[in-house]
Design a protein around this motif. Structure first.
Motif, PDB file in Angstrom:
ATOM      1  N   PHE A   1     -11.654   3.671   2.332  1.00 56.24           N
ATOM      2  CA  PHE A   1     -10.953   4.067   1.169  1.00 56.24           C
ATOM      3  C   PHE A   1     -11.968   4.046  -0.155  1.00 56.24           C
ATOM      4  N   PHE A   2     -12.765   3.085  -0.058  1.00 61.38           N
ATOM      5  CA  PHE A   2     -13.766   2.809  -1.110  1.00 61.38           C
ATOM      6  C   PHE A   2     -14.701   3.985  -1.094  1.00 61.38           C
TER       7      PHE A   2
ATOM      8  N   LEU B   1      -5.167   5.648   3.356  1.00 59.36           N
ATOM      9  CA  LEU B   1      -5.447   4.344   3.618  1.00 59.36           C
ATOM     10  C   LEU B   1      -4.064   3.533   4.235  1.00 59.36           C
ATOM     11  N   SER B   2      -2.979   3.932   3.723  1.00 60.22           N
ATOM     12  CA  SER B   2      -1.833   3.514   4.356  1.00 60.22           C
ATOM     13  C   SER B   2      -1.572   3.802   5.855  1.00 60.22           C
TER      14      SER B   2
ATOM     15  N   GLN C   1     -10.245  -0.484   4.140  1.00 59.18           N
ATOM     16  CA  GLN C   1     -10.626  -0.561   3.051  1.00 59.18           C
ATOM     17  C   GLN C   1     -11.993   0.182   2.777  1.00 59.18           C
TER      18      GLN C   1
ATOM     19  N   TYR D   1      -8.242  -3.606   9.245  1.00 62.35           N
ATOM     20  CA  TYR D   1      -8.198  -3.893   7.531  1.00 62.35           C
ATOM     21  C   TYR D   1      -9.440  -3.447   6.747  1.00 62.35           C
ATOM     22  N   MET D   2     -10.392  -4.249   7.400  1.00 66.23           N
ATOM     23  CA  MET D   2     -11.755  -4.210   6.589  1.00 66.23           C
ATOM     24  C   MET D   2     -12.277  -2.517   6.745  1.00 66.23           C
TER      25      MET D   2
ATOM     26  N   GLN E   1       0.699  -1.092  -0.125  1.00 75.39           N
ATOM     27  CA  GLN E   1       0.119  -0.094   0.047  1.00 75.39           C
ATOM     28  C   GLN E   1       0.859   1.262   0.096  1.00 75.39           C
TER      29      GLN E   1
ATOM     30  N   LEU F   1      -4.019   1.629   7.734  1.00 72.20           N
ATOM     31  CA  LEU F   1      -3.567   0.464   7.999  1.00 72.20           C
ATOM     32  C   LEU F   1      -2.407   0.082   9.096  1.00 72.20           C
TER      33      LEU F   1
ATOM     34  N   HIS G   1      -4.999   6.992  -1.244  1.00 69.24           N
ATOM     35  CA  HIS G   1      -3.913   5.792  -0.780  1.00 69.24           C
ATOM     36  C   HIS G   1      -3.020   6.191   0.349  1.00 69.24           C
TER      37      HIS G   1
END
Length: 707
Positions: A210-211, A103-104, A207, A203-204, A51, A107, A100
């Motif tokens: 992010f989406f 998201l990094s 994501q 994690y979920m 990522q 995470l 992104h």
């Protein structure tokens, strides 16, 4: 969630085998959990690294798209549509890059942090408690063993107290450690589930976030933009396919038509010579002189432009003027055993160029074209018709002219059949004469009718005994760096100077004088003139080894010594005044034309731009040899003085010994006061000692006078 098995903490003090067996099961489970969590940690770390790499790559892509309009492509032109399209893409990709990056970060906080804490803190705690419990258990077993060995008959209160105290301490330590260890193993069952579920949950959630950000940024307007770009790409692809099909057909047609042209010298019946050209272009080989007797051939593209012949090297943007061919002369020539050569000479005769064509057809067409241009036919209204009228004169130019050697042979007298000598009556200077040479007589430098030797002849030949004596035996394999390969030492092994140069032998001849550098210059001139007249271009390449003892010519392939020149016999050496690659030296040897007198031979060589360096090396070698000779003479003189001093010291020691003996005998004679019956014997001893004294005294005086 179903119940979790636990270790009974209340049974830790009893430490029964059943408890230890159950502990082994929990420890095995803890090891399995540790191995599995390490693998899961590596997998999640790969997700995190990927990522981060995706975020950085997306940001770099957006940056490069923004810089497209600043690029200057040679064939791109000013495509504003492409620039604006890429700018739109860069904005969208930049927004995705921000997503992104977010998201990094999520995470790292929600996925990597929980599993890292479990791996670094909880699992390491279990390992530490296991080691402490094992130590405490071993200490308790040892204390119990010592307590069990207490004597029943000989009781010692002090020993019994110490052993009892040791058992108490070790049992307490084991009990406490075991309880904490059981508590940690029981807790690990809960932490295992937390460590598995919490990173996945993070994690979920990351994501989904992010989406969600992506759906907000990628709206309907962007979908319309992407559809238009897709249509444009399809149109460009169809256009490319049509162009490729056309080019493939063109390639097939050209392959069929050009097949006969692949031959370097095509059949003249199929491709006749066009003698009416006033413009031509193509590749030619140009002869460039690199020295007085050496040359190279360079392949370049030549073309005519008006009354000029232009040349252009491969990779150059534009051509340069090679020669003005208005009113020039052109003719076919023989040059260095090459085919299809022709020479162009300027109208004033000051400049000429020798070129080589690839085929006979190109050869004749170039000559005809240059002939037409030199007659300024290209200025007429109809150049081809005008050139057709002068075709006959153009055909005469393609007749090969006799070579320089053939012309020289035709001018040679009929009775002359011996090899060329060093004397020449050529008035053209080769650039090697000194300014003082005009005031000197050439006969005083070089003997008349002196033959020139163009090849290296081994000094051990039977027809040169004088050189064999002067130079020493040749033909022995030699290490050019003075190292001996066997038990026999090299004659240059002790030399402190070893310098190796690549040289080519031009020739040698006997000279009458060796006291002025003009001898070397004149020898260079005559040898080079003789080589040019008789077309002798072959030269023998050797390695010249300069040492403090000699100069050696060594075969570069076999390392065999061809010639050896003693350094003491090298009396003169010089470099060409203009061409620094040429150098020579004069060798003074016994034998030659007259076996009873000394002769001087001048050897001329060509090097790779190292003529001055070689002469400096020879001069340095002679200086080193001179200093070595002076040191040797001084050493011999010092040794002679020491021998004289030693001899005088010995004579003085002998004289002192004689005086000591005389004094001893005199003391003995004076001290003897024997009766008269021993008088005759004493007189005899005295007379004998006196005679010995007189003899030794005379011998000492004689040696002293000699000293």
């Amino acid at each position: 969630m179903p119940g979790i098995d636990k270790l009974p903490i209340e049974e830790t003090l009893e430490d029964s085998p059943q408890t230890r067996s159950l502990l082994g099961v929990f420890e095995e489970d803890a090891t399995a959990i540790s191995n599995y969590m390490n693998q899961l940690y590596q997998a999640m770390h790969r997700i995190y690294d990927a990522q981060n790499e995706l975020s950085a790559a997306t940001h770099l892509t957006s940056k490069l798209l923004k810089e497209y309009e600043k690029q200057r492509f040679p064939l791109g032109g000013d495509d504003e549509v492409m620039s604006s399209t890429l700018q739109q893409f860069s904005k969208v990709i930049d927004e995705l890059s921000s997503c992104h990056a977010v998201l990094s970060t999520q995470l790292a906080d929600a996925m990597m942090f929980p599993i890292s804490q479990f791996k670094e803190r909880d699992l390491k705690e279990i390992l530490t408690l296991k080691e402490v419990f094992q130590i405490a258990s071993n200490d308790h077993d040892a204390a119990i063993n010592r307590y069990s060995r207490l004597s029943k008959k000989r009781e010692n209160d002090k020993v019994k107290y110490e052993v009892t105290e040791d058992v108490y301490t070790s049992r307490k330590k084991q009990h406490q450690t075991m309880m904490h260890y059981f508590c940690a193993l029981n807790t690990l069952q809960y932490k295992k589930k937390i460590a598995l579920l919490e990173p996945l949950l993070g994690y979920m959630q990351a994501q989904m976030s992010f989406f969600k950000m992506g759906s907000e940024n990628l709206n309907g307007q962007l979908e319309e933009f992407l559809a238009n770009i897709g249509t444009s790409v399809q149109n460009v692809r169809r256009e490319m396919d049509g162009d490729v099909e056309t080019m493939q057909q063109t390639i097939e047609d050209l392959e069929v038509a050009s097949d006969p042209l692949y031959v370097p010298d095509p059949d003249p019946t199929k491709f006749p010579v066009n003698r009416n050209l006033t413009r031509k272009a193509g590749y030619l080989n140009a002869r460039n002189k690199t020295g007085l007797v050496s040359s190279t051939w360079d392949r370049q593209f030549y073309f005519t432009q008006g009354g000029n012949l232009m040349s252009q090297a491969r990779g150059d943007v534009a051509g340069g003027l090679a020669m003005d061919i208005d009113n020039c002369s052109v003719m076919a020539v023989d040059c260095e055993d090459r085919r299809y050569c022709f020479q162009i000479t300027s109208f004033d005769g000051k400049k000429s160029s020798i070129l080589q064509a690839e085929s006979k057809k190109d050869h004749e067409e170039w000559i005809c074209t240059i002939n037409n241009i030199s007659k300024q036919i290209y200025l007429s209204e109809n150049p081809e018709e005008t050139a057709a009228r002068v075709n006959q004169s153009a055909l005469e130019a393609v007749t090969p002219s006799p070579s320089f050697q053939q012309r020289h042979e035709s001018l040679r007298p009929a009775g002359q059949s011996r090899p060329p000598t060093a004397r020449t009556s050529s008035s053209g200077s080769l650039g090697s004469e000194s300014t003082n040479l005009a005031s000197l007589s050439l006969d005083s430098l070089v003997a008349p009718d002196t033959p020139i030797q163009f090849d290296i002849i081994s000094p051990v030949c039977e027809d040169q005994p004088g050189q064999a004596k002067a130079f020493g035996q040749g033909g022995r394999r030699t290490n050019p760096f003075g190292e001996s390969g066997g038990s026999t030492k090299s004659e240059t092994e002790d030399s402190i100077l070893h310098q190796l140069f690549i040289v080519r032998f031009l020739g040698s001849m006997e000279v009458k004088s060796d006291g002025h550098p003009d001898v070397v210059y004149e020898t260079m001139r005559q040898i080079l003139a003789a080589r040019a007249i008789h077309n002798i271009f072959r030269m023998t390449e050797s390695h010249l080894l300069v040492t403090c003892d000699c100069l050696k010519l060594i075969d570069p392939q076999t390392q065999v010594t061809r010639l050896t020149f003693p350094l003491a016999c090298v009396v003169l050496y010089a470099t060409h005044q203009e061409n620094k690659r040429l150098f020579g030296f004069v060798l003074r040897t016994s034998g030659g034309r007259s076996e009873s007198s000394l002769s001087s031979v001048c050897y001329i060589f060509e090097s790779n731009n190292e003529g001055e360096k070689i002469c400096d090396s020879v001069g340095l070698a002679k200086q080193i040899a001179l200093h070595a000779e002076l040191d040797r003479r001084a050493s011999e003189k010092q040794k002679e003085i020491e021998r004289v001093k030693e001899k005088q010291q010995k004579e003085l020691s002998k004289q002192k010994q004689i005086e000591k003996d005389l004094e001893e005998q005199s003391r003995l004679i004076a001290a003897s006061s024997r009766p008269n019956q021993a008088g005759s014997e004493g007189q005899l001893v005295l007379s004998s000692s006196q005679s010995e004294e007189s003899d030794l005294g005379e011998e000492g005086k004689k040696r002293e006078s000699e000293a």
